[in-house]
Design a protein around this motif. Sequence first.
Motif, PDB file in Angstrom:
ATOM      1  N   ILE A 208       0.882  -1.168   0.000  1.00 39.02           N
ATOM      2  CA  ILE A 208       0.000   0.000   0.000  1.00 39.02           C
ATOM      3  C   ILE A 208       0.919   1.218   0.000  1.00 39.02           C
ATOM      4  N   ARG A 209       0.592   2.219  -0.785  1.00 35.61           N
ATOM      5  CA  ARG A 209       1.453   3.402  -0.806  1.00 35.61           C
ATOM      6  C   ARG A 209       1.190   4.247   0.448  1.00 35.61           C
ATOM      7  N   ILE A 210       2.179   4.323   1.300  1.00 36.61           N
ATOM      8  CA  ILE A 210       2.049   5.104   2.538  1.00 36.61           C
ATOM      9  C   ILE A 210       2.235   6.581   2.220  1.00 36.61           C
ATOM     10  N   VAL A 211       3.201   6.857   1.386  1.00 36.72           N
ATOM     11  CA  VAL A 211       3.399   8.223   0.916  1.00 36.72           C
ATOM     12  C   VAL A 211       4.088   8.153  -0.442  1.00 36.72           C
ATOM     13  N   GLY A 212       3.737   9.080  -1.307  1.00 34.75           N
ATOM     14  CA  GLY A 212       4.330   9.106  -2.634  1.00 34.75           C
ATOM     15  C   GLY A 212       5.344  10.226  -2.749  1.00 34.75           C
TER      16      GLY A 212
ATOM     17  N   ILE B 251       3.270  15.263   3.472  1.00 37.41           N
ATOM     18  CA  ILE B 251       3.078  14.218   4.480  1.00 37.41           C
ATOM     19  C   ILE B 251       1.961  14.610   5.442  1.00 37.41           C
ATOM     20  N   GLN B 252       0.951  13.750   5.499  1.00 35.90           N
ATOM     21  CA  GLN B 252      -0.239  14.011   6.305  1.00 35.90           C
ATOM     22  C   GLN B 252      -0.351  12.976   7.427  1.00 35.90           C
ATOM     23  N   PRO B 253      -1.329  13.173   8.340  1.00 37.87           N
ATOM     24  CA  PRO B 253      -1.409  12.287   9.502  1.00 37.87           C
ATOM     25  C   PRO B 253      -1.418  10.792   9.159  1.00 37.87           C
ATOM     26  N   HIS B 254      -2.190  10.382   8.148  1.00 34.30           N
ATOM     27  CA  HIS B 254      -2.239   8.950   7.836  1.00 34.30           C
ATOM     28  C   HIS B 254      -0.883   8.424   7.361  1.00 34.30           C
ATOM     29  N   SER B 255      -0.110   9.289   6.681  1.00 34.02           N
ATOM     30  CA  SER B 255       1.216   8.851   6.233  1.00 34.02           C
ATOM     31  C   SER B 255       2.183   8.764   7.406  1.00 34.02           C
ATOM     32  N   VAL B 256       2.095   9.721   8.325  1.00 31.51           N
ATOM     33  CA  VAL B 256       2.934   9.653   9.524  1.00 31.51           C
ATOM     34  C   VAL B 256       2.637   8.341  10.265  1.00 31.51           C
TER      35      VAL B 256
ATOM     36  N   ALA C 125     -16.372   7.300  -6.625  1.00 31.88           N
ATOM     37  CA  ALA C 125     -15.933   7.011  -5.256  1.00 31.88           C
ATOM     38  C   ALA C 125     -16.126   5.521  -4.998  1.00 31.88           C
ATOM     39  N   GLU C 126     -15.013   4.853  -4.745  1.00 27.77           N
ATOM     40  CA  GLU C 126     -15.048   3.415  -4.508  1.00 27.77           C
ATOM     41  C   GLU C 126     -14.938   3.179  -3.003  1.00 27.77           C
ATOM     42  N   PRO C 127     -15.949   2.573  -2.374  1.00 25.15           N
ATOM     43  CA  PRO C 127     -15.845   2.314  -0.929  1.00 25.15           C
ATOM     44  C   PRO C 127     -14.643   1.412  -0.637  1.00 25.15           C
ATOM     45  N   VAL C 128     -13.931   1.727   0.422  1.00 26.73           N
ATOM     46  CA  VAL C 128     -12.730   0.974   0.772  1.00 26.73           C
ATOM     47  C   VAL C 128     -12.997   0.264   2.090  1.00 26.73           C
ATOM     48  N   MET C 129     -13.152  -1.058   2.069  1.00 22.67           N
ATOM     49  CA  MET C 129     -13.271  -1.848   3.294  1.00 22.67           C
ATOM     50  C   MET C 129     -14.220  -1.225   4.317  1.00 22.67           C
ATOM     51  N   LEU C 130     -15.470  -1.501   4.174  1.00 24.59           N
ATOM     52  CA  LEU C 130     -16.437  -0.886   5.069  1.00 24.59           C
ATOM     53  C   LEU C 130     -16.351  -1.425   6.490  1.00 24.59           C
ATOM     54  N   GLY C 131     -15.865  -2.652   6.647  1.00 22.95           N
ATOM     55  CA  GLY C 131     -15.700  -3.208   8.003  1.00 22.95           C
ATOM     56  C   GLY C 131     -14.394  -2.712   8.592  1.00 22.95           C
ATOM     57  N   GLY C 132     -13.876  -3.468   9.510  1.00 23.98           N
ATOM     58  CA  GLY C 132     -12.522  -3.267  10.022  1.00 23.98           C
ATOM     59  C   GLY C 132     -12.192  -1.863  10.445  1.00 23.98           C
ATOM     60  N   SER C 133     -12.663  -1.438  11.624  1.00 20.60           N
ATOM     61  CA  SER C 133     -12.382  -0.075  12.049  1.00 20.60           C
ATOM     62  C   SER C 133     -10.899   0.089  12.352  1.00 20.60           C
ATOM     63  N   GLY C 134     -10.201  -1.039  12.513  1.00 18.10           N
ATOM     64  CA  GLY C 134      -8.777  -0.957  12.811  1.00 18.10           C
ATOM     65  C   GLY C 134      -7.946  -0.694  11.586  1.00 18.10           C
ATOM     66  N   ALA C 135      -8.633  -0.663  10.447  1.00 21.75           N
ATOM     67  CA  ALA C 135      -7.921  -0.713   9.189  1.00 21.75           C
ATOM     68  C   ALA C 135      -7.213   0.583   8.813  1.00 21.75           C
ATOM     69  N   LEU C 136      -5.944   0.708   9.178  1.00 18.90           N
ATOM     70  CA  LEU C 136      -5.158   1.827   8.659  1.00 18.90           C
ATOM     71  C   LEU C 136      -5.074   1.674   7.141  1.00 18.90           C
ATOM     72  N   ALA C 137      -5.104   0.397   6.699  1.00 13.39           N
ATOM     73  CA  ALA C 137      -5.067   0.127   5.264  1.00 13.39           C
ATOM     74  C   ALA C 137      -6.144   0.911   4.524  1.00 13.39           C
ATOM     75  N   SER C 138      -7.343   0.992   5.112  1.00 12.56           N
ATOM     76  CA  SER C 138      -8.433   1.661   4.397  1.00 12.56           C
ATOM     77  C   SER C 138      -8.174   3.159   4.281  1.00 12.56           C
ATOM     78  N   LEU C 139      -7.455   3.732   5.253  1.00 10.06           N
ATOM     79  CA  LEU C 139      -7.123   5.158   5.161  1.00 10.06           C
ATOM     80  C   LEU C 139      -6.060   5.403   4.109  1.00 10.06           C
ATOM     81  N   LEU C 140      -5.120   4.462   4.026  1.00 12.56           N
ATOM     82  CA  LEU C 140      -4.019   4.636   3.080  1.00 12.56           C
ATOM     83  C   LEU C 140      -4.444   4.300   1.658  1.00 12.56           C
ATOM     84  N   ARG C 141      -5.393   3.374   1.532  1.00 10.81           N
ATOM     85  CA  ARG C 141      -5.888   3.030   0.192  1.00 10.81           C
ATOM     86  C   ARG C 141      -6.848   4.098  -0.313  1.00 10.81           C
ATOM     87  N   GLY C 142      -7.570   4.736   0.605  1.00 12.80           N
ATOM     88  CA  GLY C 142      -8.561   5.724   0.205  1.00 12.80           C
ATOM     89  C   GLY C 142      -7.981   7.118   0.188  1.00 12.80           C
TER      90      GLY C 142
END
Lengths: 406, 406
Positions: free
Chosen positions: A149-153, A158-163, B354-371
């Motif tokens: 997953i791209r953390i930062v490009g 650099i924003q909070p989610h990237s940090v 707008a493509e929904p990214v992982m609606l479950g998983g509140s722990g998902a940092l992945a969903s913030l980084l993918r979205g």
Amino acid sequence: MRKLHSVGRVIEESLKFLRLPSVIKVPVTDSLGLYSAEDVYSSFKLPPRPKTVVDGYAVRSRDVEAAGPSTPVVLRKIEGVIRPSSKEEMVLPEGYAAKIETGALLPEGADAVVPIEDVVEKEDRVYIYKRLAQWENVSLPGEEYDTDIRIVGQGERIQPHSVAGLMLEGKETVNVYDFSASILNIGDEIISQTFFRPYTHIFVASWLKTLGVNVSSIDFSPDSVEHIVSWLKKRKEWLTVLIGGTSMGGHDLTVQAINKLEPEYIVHGLALQPGKTACVAVKDGRLILAISGLPVAALSTLEVFFRPLARKLGMQVPLLPTIRAKLTRRISVKMGVIGFARVRVYRENEEYYAEPVMLGGSGALASLLRGNGYVIVPEGVEGYDEGETVEVNLYREVENIGEKNI
Amino acid sequence: MRKLHSVGRVIEESLKFLRLPSVIKVPVTDSLGLYSAEDVYSSFKLPPRPKTVVDGYAVRSRDVEAAGPSTPVVLRKIEGVIRPSSKEEMVLPEGYAAKIETGALLPEGADAVVPIEDVVEKEDRVYIYKRLAQWENVSLPGEEYDTDIRIVGQGERIQPHSVAGLMLEGKETVNVYDFSASILNIGDEIISQTFFRPYTHIFVASWLKTLGVNVSSIDFSPDSVEHIVSWLKKRKEWLTVLIGGTSMGGHDLTVQAINKLEPEYIVHGLALQPGKTACVAVKDGRLILAISGLPVAALSTLEVFFRPLARKLGMQVPLLPTIRAKLTRRISVKMGVIGFARVRVYRENEEYYAEPVMLGGSGALASLLRGNGYVIVPEGVEGYDEGETVEVNLYREVENIGEKNI
């Protein structure tokens, strides 16, 4: 008056000579708002092994296949509780259930978790009344965090989610661009402070800071080419901003000084209103920008020339929010020149209106304070009519905008 | 599971108990990005007296009334040149003209400026071939800066134009809100760092910093009510954020700890998905916010509860830019609960999706980084359908967005 240069063309030409700012390493915890000089991708999965999302009992799903409301499966309890903080690794034997708390990793062998409310606990046994699908109530590796997953490009601010992502990757440092600037405020009248305190340099410095530029020095110079040249020769910053002394008629001291550096590229005079006296140069791959001491002309050059230039170079400086609004009066601009028109956007009867604020007077700080946005009129357009809907770039909030009702 | 509280109602109720952050004085040059605690209006006019906007000769317009192409008016030259840096004040006698540079103030008596290109200079005389209107080529007092313009409003975030205005007013300091926060990261598993490095506290701190909040301390606590209480009692900051330990089922240590402070107001459980375990309290007029250690649930609470709360309190924290985009899949949310749905906005054939990214998983940092954005689904709505156009709040750029062609 010399020939005015198309802003778009000057951007394209400068890009041929400019290089990116140099790269420096900073601690991740200090990187917020800076511009990454690298692509960073995620390298592992979370949870690292299956993890429970409920409080309950970890089981092997095959062990409870036969469970039903009247035919409970009875499993033996493993002593203790597996917590999110547990570090011991264990294997769940067949026929056993292990008490587990939300967020804890499943023991090896377990592949489902029965919620605590669905079991009956009796001494060292648990009674399970419902079958479970494999991985039920379990978060699988990669669901929370995954590889690639791209953390930062590169070039991204650099924003909070990237940090957060960089921290999670265990990175101590990150490579960022040394997006730095120095500012020279030129003019005998600035030094003598004839009839007002100078402020354009602070305005420009503040504007650059909101973009994440590190403004490392702000100096003053009298109207002296020698003084300006000697200051310029000491610069190490990627961007140098010279304020004042750019008059296209009389003493263009600043331009003379820049010419003495023998830059790779230099143009004087932009087809931009206000802001036409700006001078753009590139020396050793670094940008020199000489702008008017009048605040609106300075802002016009920064917004219409510098912001898009930085973006095209690959530094993802933020754009201002925009809003569409109806003009209350005509905006006129000379053909062949980009217009930078200040407006005040307001709301009336659910509709947004943009009222032009003092189209003349490039020195008018008043127009910036009275307004809240600007409209860019492209080179090929002579203006916009009263009643026409235009896109406004907002630098200050419209009153009562965006109060979302929840 | 206890009753969940409507976010809108909790905002309204908290506002009854909250007071504004205390007021501190900071140097104007350090005020960028802070929130003004006062209204500041402009108090004088610029130029202070009529000022020339061209290089030329300052004259009394009545003296040149008779001028024409074949009937020049001849005026006597005053010795010297009036420059922007000139400090001497002089009176222009009738029948005289004074050489003047752009930006300089007119001598007393003069009320127009003949551009240099329209005069013929001969020894101590100037020949003028064109009549002038009164105040022609002159900028009048108030045109550049005027009295009673709002430089900054109470609660407004201080931006470059406000810094410039404050400087121009000669202000050394400005009153701002001490919008400060301290953060406590709770959990034995955080301290033991079982299987990953904790990062939610840094994520939250970074998010607050982008809003201009001064995050003055970040500490750690084990799962201990006593420890949390003793830390809470030492807080002086306007906002206290407790991360983790808010589970509504098992050990809600954090909530127990907050209750021991005997707050004026406390609710546990928001009708928000994810983020339902949040606890909101007010003690001595200051806000205590206990949020999930899972990053998306934490963000949901900050975006859906804290940002609007701060704005309603009068702190004009910025809103995220928004974009309208078509959903590629349905977003479903439980009725009666606000949904915080992460999406990835992309552009295809001039249209935004707008493509929904992982609606479950509140722990998902992945969903913030993918979205790159989120959609808020209001309480009374069960979701949005595929193909429906929704408003997305963007926290990261859509690729290729907003490259304006100049």
